[in-house]
Design a protein around this motif. Structure first.
Motif, PDB file in Angstrom:
ATOM      1  N   ARG A   1       0.820  -1.204   0.000  1.00 50.31           N
ATOM      2  CA  ARG A   1       0.000   0.000   0.000  1.00 50.31           C
ATOM      3  C   ARG A   1       0.860   1.264   0.000  1.00 50.31           C
ATOM      4  O   ARG A   1       0.490   2.273  -0.590  1.00 50.31           O
ATOM      5  N   PHE A   2       2.004   1.212   0.670  1.00 53.51           N
ATOM      6  CA  PHE A   2       2.902   2.370   0.630  1.00 53.51           C
ATOM      7  C   PHE A   2       3.517   2.524  -0.759  1.00 53.51           C
ATOM      8  O   PHE A   2       3.727   3.650  -1.222  1.00 53.51           O
ATOM      9  N   THR A   3       3.807   1.415  -1.436  1.00 48.64           N
ATOM     10  CA  THR A   3       4.301   1.510  -2.807  1.00 48.64           C
ATOM     11  C   THR A   3       3.240   2.102  -3.717  1.00 48.64           C
ATOM     12  O   THR A   3       3.527   2.943  -4.583  1.00 48.64           O
ATOM     13  N   GLY A   4       1.982   1.664  -3.546  1.00 49.15           N
ATOM     14  CA  GLY A   4       0.889   2.251  -4.316  1.00 49.15           C
ATOM     15  C   GLY A   4       0.705   3.722  -4.032  1.00 49.15           C
ATOM     16  O   GLY A   4       0.421   4.516  -4.939  1.00 49.15           O
ATOM     17  N   LEU A   5       0.868   4.117  -2.774  1.00 45.64           N
ATOM     18  CA  LEU A   5       0.766   5.532  -2.419  1.00 45.64           C
ATOM     19  C   LEU A   5       1.838   6.337  -3.128  1.00 45.64           C
ATOM     20  O   LEU A   5       1.574   7.442  -3.633  1.00 45.64           O
ATOM     21  N   ALA A   6       3.050   5.800  -3.186  1.00 48.25           N
ATOM     22  CA  ALA A   6       4.129   6.522  -3.872  1.00 48.25           C
ATOM     23  C   ALA A   6       3.796   6.723  -5.344  1.00 48.25           C
ATOM     24  O   ALA A   6       4.043   7.797  -5.911  1.00 48.25           O
ATOM     25  N   GLY A   7       3.199   5.703  -5.978  1.00 51.73           N
ATOM     26  CA  GLY A   7       2.841   5.848  -7.381  1.00 51.73           C
ATOM     27  C   GLY A   7       1.719   6.842  -7.603  1.00 51.73           C
ATOM     28  O   GLY A   7       1.699   7.537  -8.630  1.00 51.73           O
ATOM     29  N   ARG A   8       0.781   6.925  -6.636  1.00 51.84           N
ATOM     30  CA  ARG A   8      -0.340   7.843  -6.816  1.00 51.84           C
ATOM     31  C   ARG A   8       0.049   9.286  -6.569  1.00 51.84           C
ATOM     32  O   ARG A   8      -0.520  10.198  -7.174  1.00 51.84           O
ATOM     33  N   VAL A   9       0.995   9.509  -5.693  1.00 46.78           N
ATOM     34  CA  VAL A   9       1.304  10.875  -5.301  1.00 46.78           C
ATOM     35  C   VAL A   9       2.479  11.458  -6.085  1.00 46.78           C
ATOM     36  O   VAL A   9       2.655  12.661  -6.150  1.00 46.78           O
ATOM     37  N   GLU A  10       3.281  10.608  -6.714  1.00 46.34           N
ATOM     38  CA  GLU A  10       4.466  11.089  -7.413  1.00 46.34           C
ATOM     39  C   GLU A  10       4.067  11.846  -8.675  1.00 46.34           C
ATOM     40  O   GLU A  10       3.200  11.397  -9.432  1.00 46.34           O
ATOM     41  N   PRO A  11       4.681  12.996  -8.964  1.00 44.61           N
ATOM     42  CA  PRO A  11       4.360  13.747 -10.183  1.00 44.61           C
ATOM     43  C   PRO A  11       4.718  12.961 -11.434  1.00 44.61           C
ATOM     44  O   PRO A  11       5.721  12.251 -11.482  1.00 44.61           O
ATOM     45  N   VAL A  12       3.877  13.079 -12.468  1.00 47.50           N
ATOM     46  CA  VAL A  12       4.138  12.434 -13.749  1.00 47.50           C
ATOM     47  C   VAL A  12       5.174  13.257 -14.504  1.00 47.50           C
ATOM     48  O   VAL A  12       5.040  14.488 -14.611  1.00 47.50           O
ATOM     49  N   PRO A  13       6.205  12.665 -15.046  1.00 50.03           N
ATOM     50  CA  PRO A  13       7.219  13.444 -15.781  1.00 50.03           C
ATOM     51  C   PRO A  13       6.607  14.148 -16.987  1.00 50.03           C
ATOM     52  O   PRO A  13       5.653  13.672 -17.609  1.00 50.03           O
ATOM     53  N   GLY A  14       7.177  15.315 -17.342  1.00 48.95           N
ATOM     54  CA  GLY A  14       6.662  16.072 -18.471  1.00 48.95           C
ATOM     55  C   GLY A  14       6.775  15.310 -19.783  1.00 48.95           C
ATOM     56  O   GLY A  14       5.946  15.457 -20.677  1.00 48.95           O
ATOM     57  N   SER A  15       7.805  14.463 -19.909  1.00 48.43           N
ATOM     58  CA  SER A  15       7.962  13.697 -21.154  1.00 48.43           C
ATOM     59  C   SER A  15       6.786  12.758 -21.384  1.00 48.43           C
ATOM     60  O   SER A  15       6.368  12.528 -22.524  1.00 48.43           O
ATOM     61  N   ALA A  16       6.240  12.205 -20.306  1.00 46.43           N
ATOM     62  CA  ALA A  16       5.080  11.326 -20.459  1.00 46.43           C
ATOM     63  C   ALA A  16       3.858  12.097 -20.928  1.00 46.43           C
ATOM     64  O   ALA A  16       3.044  11.591 -21.720  1.00 46.43           O
ATOM     65  N   LEU A  17       3.703  13.331 -20.484  1.00 44.08           N
ATOM     66  CA  LEU A  17       2.565  14.142 -20.909  1.00 44.08           C
ATOM     67  C   LEU A  17       2.737  14.632 -22.340  1.00 44.08           C
ATOM     68  O   LEU A  17       1.752  14.776 -23.075  1.00 44.08           O
TER      69      LEU A  17
END
Length: 873
Positions: free
Chosen positions: A359-375
């Motif tokens: 659940r902490f790993t999932g939290l890190a994925g949900r809260v981490e900013p998406v890199p601009g290259s992906a957008l």
């Protein structure tokens, strides 16, 4: 509830053997430090010493007692001396008031405050003089020492002895020990470790949905997740560049859609300018959409310097584009607190470590900013090329509309009700459908094959007109009726033509272009909003994601250590590494002796044949049948073997008659409670880690230190389970947890504890640990004895409930102890006046020739106990 750590640790010293090694303060302190270090304990402020000795050793070990009373400590030093065996005899002269074995000589140093003597003349409690007690009873001594090592009992006994004359008494006991067999405790502990560690499995879909929504997160973690995915934030500043460009694109699409609505009407069929106006507005919408796409691309690509800009630089750049990044002040101040609360919530629900780590790993994925290259990659989905690659709906044949063929046939029939020369008017309705087909083909030039959509209605109208003429010749309707039929047929034809035109326009590819452009504009705006949200609290979210991953890594490492310890000892892999001190749990701790049990019981066989050597346990010595009196080498009943050197190691070797042992097979909540204890240990060990998170120092060093603290507390949990049993909560147990009783943990009946502790205080209730000869030295006054009733605090509610149920009057001043193993009665019976003789010798060393128990000449010398010098108390 007070724990053993709150009351202090009882330090055991056995002076019956190895006393010569403790002849200096440095050696004594080293021995104490060794015991405390093996137990993982620090130096206590108020040390509690439990000294095991013989009556003869009181004077033989005066040097050691002087060192103990002078032990340097912050607080008070308390000493309880447990004397085992009878005195060797003294004052044998005819004029003496007491016969041999009737006098206890105590050095004056042991008359200090906080010091007392407990004299157990016969640990097996011989009933009559005909019973010849053996020199020692290791199994009985082990139990008595265990009970006195409970800090609550130790202090209570010491206080009780302090209230008696000379602070000396003989004990009478009746004990009940409720515990688990070693194999049951071993299995339960390993099962608890496995449950505590858990397994790496995929989360259920419902849990994934809850985790993605952030509904299970405390503040400010919920805000960090919701701030990233919220749709109610205005990302465009009103009147700014982005807002103006978006408004221009939306307005151009509105104009194009209005022009398209005009083209779908009958005037759009009649006049070609309607299509030209629509196409011009559509081109303008394409241009406005391209401008907004360029602005979104500029916002996504950043400054282009190749280095990650700061949050302030990013906010300034987005602000120049007319975008608003909300302030994130105060979001980073409570991240550590939120992570701690989240971990406490999950662990408090009974989740395993690996499940919490997921659940902490999932939290890190949900809260981490998406890199601009992906957008930026998503920007290509809304380009002109992407729109052109979409399938064109209008390239196929145009639909004829719902009910167009029957309507055309009816219109032709109504318009064809003519006879004679007027029958030529029947062609009027088919001509209307012909005109619609020709105009539609002209207006929708380039829209596939529109001629086909006009053939059906034209044929149906022509067929209907022919049928009308036939009907007119058969029926011969009046002229007015034929005229009315023609007008009605033309009306139906016009309405049907209008619907056919709308259907043709709806099947035109350009009609769907406006919807595609509208979708592209909304997608670009959503992408821009996502980019703005990804820049919100970017530093705080990166910090939170890194901390959550470090917590997950630490939890997984701890789970791996717990799972490794759950493997049985012979199956554990050998760990290679740098040499270091061997940990306490290198051996099977469940079957080992107490870490506070001194290893100084052994003494080399020096050939001495005095009676006290019978109490000296040698390395490799075990109990055997006693030898014949006077037989050389009998050694008082000890023989060489490969058994344990510690007399307290084998707790099942024999059970004295004053002890009742009740071994349970484990209750239904045993494993769950032990797993909860491990969870509490992990939470306590992680407490300093959250401060590192708040300071932004949750790196590898902090994780490693937390793992070490977890392992230390796991060792503490093992030691507590060994010394205090399952019932008593460990020192780190959470206060809010309600611990199960003996029935659910041990599978034993708490009524036995209630019956024993509630027994009437009389001489039949306990067994006196005195030999028949020593019994004559005890006080005959029943009121002079001090009674101590004790039971584990963990079963207090159950015991008091049993007393209320049975109508038993609760005894006063019951001692509720931190240990969960023993319950019972202790009676401290004082000795008769004159039995204890307190002396102070001028040369109090046996090497100087002083022996107060020397029956030949000790009391013939005038200076043996020179009372005139004031050296005797």
């Amino acid at each position: 509830m007070k724990t053993s750590e709150d009351l202090g640790t009882v330090i055991r010293l056995d002076l019956r053997s190895g006393a010569a090694e403790l002849d200096t303060a440095k050696a004594l302190r080293a021995s104490v430090a060794r015991q405390l270090g093996r137990a993982g304990l620090s130096e206590p402020d108020d040390p509690l010493f439990l000294v095991i000795d013989t009556p003869a050793g009181l004077t033989d070990h005066q040097r050691q007692y002087e060192l103990l009373t002078a032990y340097r400590a912050v607080g008070e030093v308390r000493i309880l001396v447990l004397l085992v065996g009878s005195a060797p005899g003294s004052y044998a002269g005819e004029d003496e008031a007491f016969q041999p074995d009737r006098r206890l000589v105590r050095p004056a140093v042991l008359r200090a405050s906080g010091t007392a003597l407990l004299w157990a003349g016969d640990l097996r409690s011989a009933r009559t003089a005909l019973e010849q007690p053996e020199p020692d009873a290791p199994e009985a001594l082990a139990v008595l020492v265990d009970v006195l090592s409970v800090p609550d009992v130790y202090l209570k006994v010491l206080d009780g002895l302090g209230a008696l004359p000379d602070a000396v008494a003989a004990p009478g006991v009746r004990l009940l020990e409720q515990d688990l067999p070693l194999e049951v405790r071993d299995r339960a502990w390993r099962d608890a470790l496995v449950r505590f560690a858990g397994e790496d499995t995929e989360l259920a879909p419902d849990l994934l949905a809850t985790a993605s929504s952030g509904a299970d997160l405390p503040e400010p973690l919920r805000s960090l997740v919701a701030g990233r995915g919220g749709r109610d934030q205005r990302h465009r500043e009103p009147g700014g560049v982005a807002d103006s460009t978006y408004a221009a694109g939306a307005q151009a699409l509105d104009y194009a859609e209005d022009a398209l609505a005009g083209l779908r009407s009958l005037p759009g069929l009649l006049w070609a300018s309607r299509r030209q106006a629509f196409e011009a507005d559509l081109d303008q919408a394409h241009q406005a959409l391209g401008e907004y796409r360029d602005l979104v691309g500029t916002a996504l690509r950043g400054g282009g310097s190749g280095t990650a800009p700061s949050a302030a630089e990013t906010a300034a750049r987005l602000g120049a584009l007319g975008l608003r990044v909300p302030s994130a002040e105060g979001m980073g101040e409570r991240i550590g607190e939120g992570l701690r609360e989240f971990a406490g919530k999950l662990l408090g629900q009974g989740l395993a470590l690996r499940s919490v780590a997921q659940r902490f790993t999932g939290l890190a994925g949900r809260v981490e900013p998406v890199p601009g290259s992906a957008l930026v990659r998503k920007l290509a989905d809304h380009s002109t090329e992407a729109l052109s690659r979409r399938p064109v709906v209008g390239n196929g044949p145009v639909a004829t509309g719902h009910g167009a063929l029957p309507a055309a046939a009816v219109a032709g029939l109504l318009g064809g009700l003519w006879r004679g020369p007027l029958a030529a008017l029947a062609i009027a309705v088919p001509l209307v459908f012909l005109a619609v087909a020709l105009l539609g083909a002209s207006r929708l030039r380039g829209a596939g094959r529109p001629g086909r959509w006009g053939w059906g209605p034209r044929a149906a109208a022509l067929g209907g007109a022919a049928a009308g003429v036939v009907v007119a010749y058969a029926v011969e309707p009046p002229l007015w009726l034929s005229a009315v039929g023609l007008l009605a047929g033309l009306g139906v034809a016009v309405e049907t033509a209008r619907r056919l035109w709308r259907a043709a326009i709806d099947s035109w590819a350009a009609f769907h272009a406006t919807a595609a452009l509208r979708e592209a504009l909304a997608g670009l705006d959503a992408l821009l909003a996502e980019a703005v949200r990804e820049h919100w609290a970017v530093e705080e979210r990166l910090h939170c994601a890194d901390a959550a991953r470090s917590v997950a890594g630490m939890l997984r490492a701890t789970a791996a250590a717990a799972a490794a310890e759950a493997v049985p000892e012979p199956e554990r892999p050998t760990v290679t590494g740098a040499p270091g001190p061997e940990p306490l749990d290198a051996d099977d701790w469940l079957t080992s002796t107490s870490v506070l049990e001194t290893d100084a019981f052994a003494v080399p066989d020096d050939g001495d044949s005095d009676w006290a050597s019978a109490y000296a346990w040698q390395d490799g010595a075990s109990w055997s049948e006693p030898g014949e009196p006077g037989q050389p080498g009998a050694r008082g009943g000890f023989a060489e073997s490969a058994g344990p050197a510690d007399p307290w190691a084998d707790r099942t070797a024999g059970v004295p008659r004053w002890l009742d042992r009740e071994s349970g097979e484990g209750g239904p909540e045993l494993v769950a409670v032990l797993a909860g204890d491990l969870t509490d240990a992990a939470m306590v060990a992680m407490e300093p880690y959250w401060g590192a998170v708040e300071r932004g120092q949750a790196g590898a060093l902090a994780v490693r230190r937390t793992e070490e603290r977890v392992r230390d507390l796991l060792s503490t949990a093992r030691r507590h389970l060994q010394h205090n049993g399952v019932l008593a909560p460990p020192p780190f147990a959470a206060d809010h947890r309600t611990r199960a009783g003996s029935a659910n943990l041990l599978g034993t009946d708490p009524r036995r504890v209630a019956d024993l502790v509630g027994t009437e205080a009389d001489r039949q209730a306990v067994v006196q640990l005195s030999s028949p000869e020593q019994g004559t030295l005890l006080s005959r006054d029943p009121a002079a004895a001090v009674w101590i009733r004790f039971a584990p605090e963990a079963v207090r509610d159950e015991v008091e409930k049993t007393w209320r149920t049975t109508g038993c009057v609760p005894p006063e001043q019951t001692l509720w102890t931190s240990s969960g193993r023993y319950a019972g009665l202790v009676r401290l019976t004082p000795l008769r006046m004159g039995v204890v003789d307190t002396v102070r010798s001028r040369q109090n060393s046996p090497a100087d020739g002083f022996d107060p128990y020397d029956r030949e000449d000790a009391y013939d010398r005038a200076d043996a106990h020179d009372r005139e010098d004031g050296d005797s108390w």
